[in-house]
Design a protein around this motif. Structure first.
Motif, PDB file in Angstrom:
ATOM      1  N   HIS A  78      55.999  21.880  10.372  1.00  0.00           N
ATOM      2  CA  HIS A  78      55.346  22.203  11.496  1.00  0.00           C
ATOM      3  C   HIS A  78      54.192  21.304  12.330  1.00  0.00           C
ATOM      4  N   GLN A  79      53.418  20.381  11.194  1.00  0.00           N
ATOM      5  CA  GLN A  79      52.695  19.551  11.744  1.00  0.00           C
ATOM      6  C   GLN A  79      53.080  18.573  12.212  1.00  0.00           C
ATOM      7  N   ARG A  80      54.185  17.668  11.634  1.00  0.00           N
ATOM      8  CA  ARG A  80      55.115  16.621  12.182  1.00  0.00           C
ATOM      9  C   ARG A  80      55.451  16.963  13.476  1.00  0.00           C
ATOM     10  N   ARG A  81      56.262  18.259  13.648  1.00  0.00           N
ATOM     11  CA  ARG A  81      56.799  18.723  14.836  1.00  0.00           C
ATOM     12  C   ARG A  81      55.740  18.581  16.041  1.00  0.00           C
ATOM     13  N   TYR A  82      54.661  19.253  15.851  1.00  0.00           N
ATOM     14  CA  TYR A  82      53.539  19.359  16.755  1.00  0.00           C
ATOM     15  C   TYR A  82      53.078  17.989  16.995  1.00  0.00           C
ATOM     16  N   ALA A  83      52.813  17.009  16.211  1.00  0.00           N
ATOM     17  CA  ALA A  83      52.367  15.657  16.381  1.00  0.00           C
ATOM     18  C   ALA A  83      53.477  15.001  17.393  1.00  0.00           C
ATOM     19  N   ALA A  93      45.939  13.757  22.188  1.00  0.00           N
ATOM     20  CA  ALA A  93      45.842  12.714  21.154  1.00  0.00           C
ATOM     21  C   ALA A  93      45.058  13.395  20.063  1.00  0.00           C
ATOM     22  N   THR A  94      44.052  14.117  20.404  1.00  0.00           N
ATOM     23  CA  THR A  94      43.216  14.683  19.150  1.00  0.00           C
ATOM     24  C   THR A  94      44.147  15.523  18.186  1.00  0.00           C
ATOM     25  N   VAL A  95      44.780  16.104  18.818  1.00  0.00           N
ATOM     26  CA  VAL A  95      45.634  17.268  18.165  1.00  0.00           C
ATOM     27  C   VAL A  95      46.918  16.462  17.381  1.00  0.00           C
ATOM     28  N   TRP A 113      54.507  13.849  25.029  1.00  0.00           N
ATOM     29  CA  TRP A 113      54.116  14.446  26.367  1.00  0.00           C
ATOM     30  C   TRP A 113      52.830  13.369  26.763  1.00  0.00           C
ATOM     31  N   LEU A 114      51.982  13.148  25.780  1.00  0.00           N
ATOM     32  CA  LEU A 114      51.053  11.981  25.945  1.00  0.00           C
ATOM     33  C   LEU A 114      51.515  10.643  26.435  1.00  0.00           C
ATOM     34  N   GLY A 115      52.760  10.202  25.749  1.00  0.00           N
ATOM     35  CA  GLY A 115      53.097   9.129  26.267  1.00  0.00           C
ATOM     36  C   GLY A 115      53.912   9.102  27.543  1.00  0.00           C
ATOM     37  N   ALA A 116      54.335  10.102  27.901  1.00  0.00           N
ATOM     38  CA  ALA A 116      55.021  10.363  29.364  1.00  0.00           C
ATOM     39  C   ALA A 116      53.729  10.517  30.285  1.00  0.00           C
ATOM     40  N   ARG A 117      52.659  10.902  29.833  1.00  0.00           N
ATOM     41  CA  ARG A 117      51.825  11.219  30.905  1.00  0.00           C
ATOM     42  C   ARG A 117      51.215   9.860  31.241  1.00  0.00           C
ATOM     43  N   ARG A 118      51.001   9.074  30.023  1.00  0.00           N
ATOM     44  CA  ARG A 118      50.180   7.745  30.305  1.00  0.00           C
ATOM     45  C   ARG A 118      51.315   6.729  30.735  1.00  0.00           C
ATOM     46  N   GLY A 119      52.630   6.972  30.838  1.00  0.00           N
ATOM     47  CA  GLY A 119      53.587   5.857  31.259  1.00  0.00           C
ATOM     48  C   GLY A 119      53.837   4.882  29.913  1.00  0.00           C
ATOM     49  N   TRP A 120      53.613   5.272  28.718  1.00  0.00           N
ATOM     50  CA  TRP A 120      53.951   4.511  27.696  1.00  0.00           C
ATOM     51  C   TRP A 120      55.411   4.121  27.612  1.00  0.00           C
ATOM     52  N   ASP A 121      55.889   2.920  27.052  1.00  0.00           N
ATOM     53  CA  ASP A 121      57.326   2.718  26.945  1.00  0.00           C
ATOM     54  C   ASP A 121      57.848   3.504  25.569  1.00  0.00           C
ATOM     55  N   ALA A 122      58.746   4.297  25.553  1.00  0.00           N
ATOM     56  CA  ALA A 122      59.195   5.056  24.395  1.00  0.00           C
ATOM     57  C   ALA A 122      59.956   4.425  23.311  1.00  0.00           C
ATOM     58  N   ARG A 123      60.215   3.113  23.648  1.00  0.00           N
ATOM     59  CA  ARG A 123      60.916   2.099  22.803  1.00  0.00           C
ATOM     60  C   ARG A 123      60.026   2.051  21.487  1.00  0.00           C
TER      61      ARG A 123
END
Length: 108
Positions: free
Chosen positions: A87-92, A62-64, A98-108
């Protein structure tokens, strides 16, 4: 590149800050994950990350992402490459995916 007389040293200072030993590995895994690598398996296998609190990994992701997004729309410094903002937008995006997948957030 650091030049000292006749000697040159190439340095990647993307994360120029002291931090935990696992931060560099976690910092490249989102891009590897976007290319199909099982990043979660790497976290479990690596001696650098297998004992790290999952909340610490998520906080780093989240910080990065926040840092990259905060700067992604800023003007590029004189003589700087416009590609740095891409590059910054792709990194974000990859960090947040990945953070959303790890936290189980809905990607919609």
């Amino acid at each position: 590149m650091l030049v000292d007389g006749t000697r040159a040293t190439l340095v990647d200072w993307n994360w120029l800050r002291p931090g935990p030993a696992w931060a560099d590995l976690v910092g490249v895994l989102p891009l590897a994950r976007a290319d199909g690598l099982d990043a979660e398996a790497w976290l479990r296998r690596s001696p650098l990350t297998r004992d790290v609190d999952p909340d610490h990994v998520d906080a780093w992701l989240a910080t990065v992402a926040a840092y990259m997004l905060a700067n992604a729309d800023q003007p590029v410094w004189p003589g700087g490459p416009a590609s740095v903002r891409v590059h910054q937008r792709r990194y974000a995006r990859t960090f947040l995916d990945w953070l959303g997948a790890r936290r189980g957030w809905d990607a919609r």
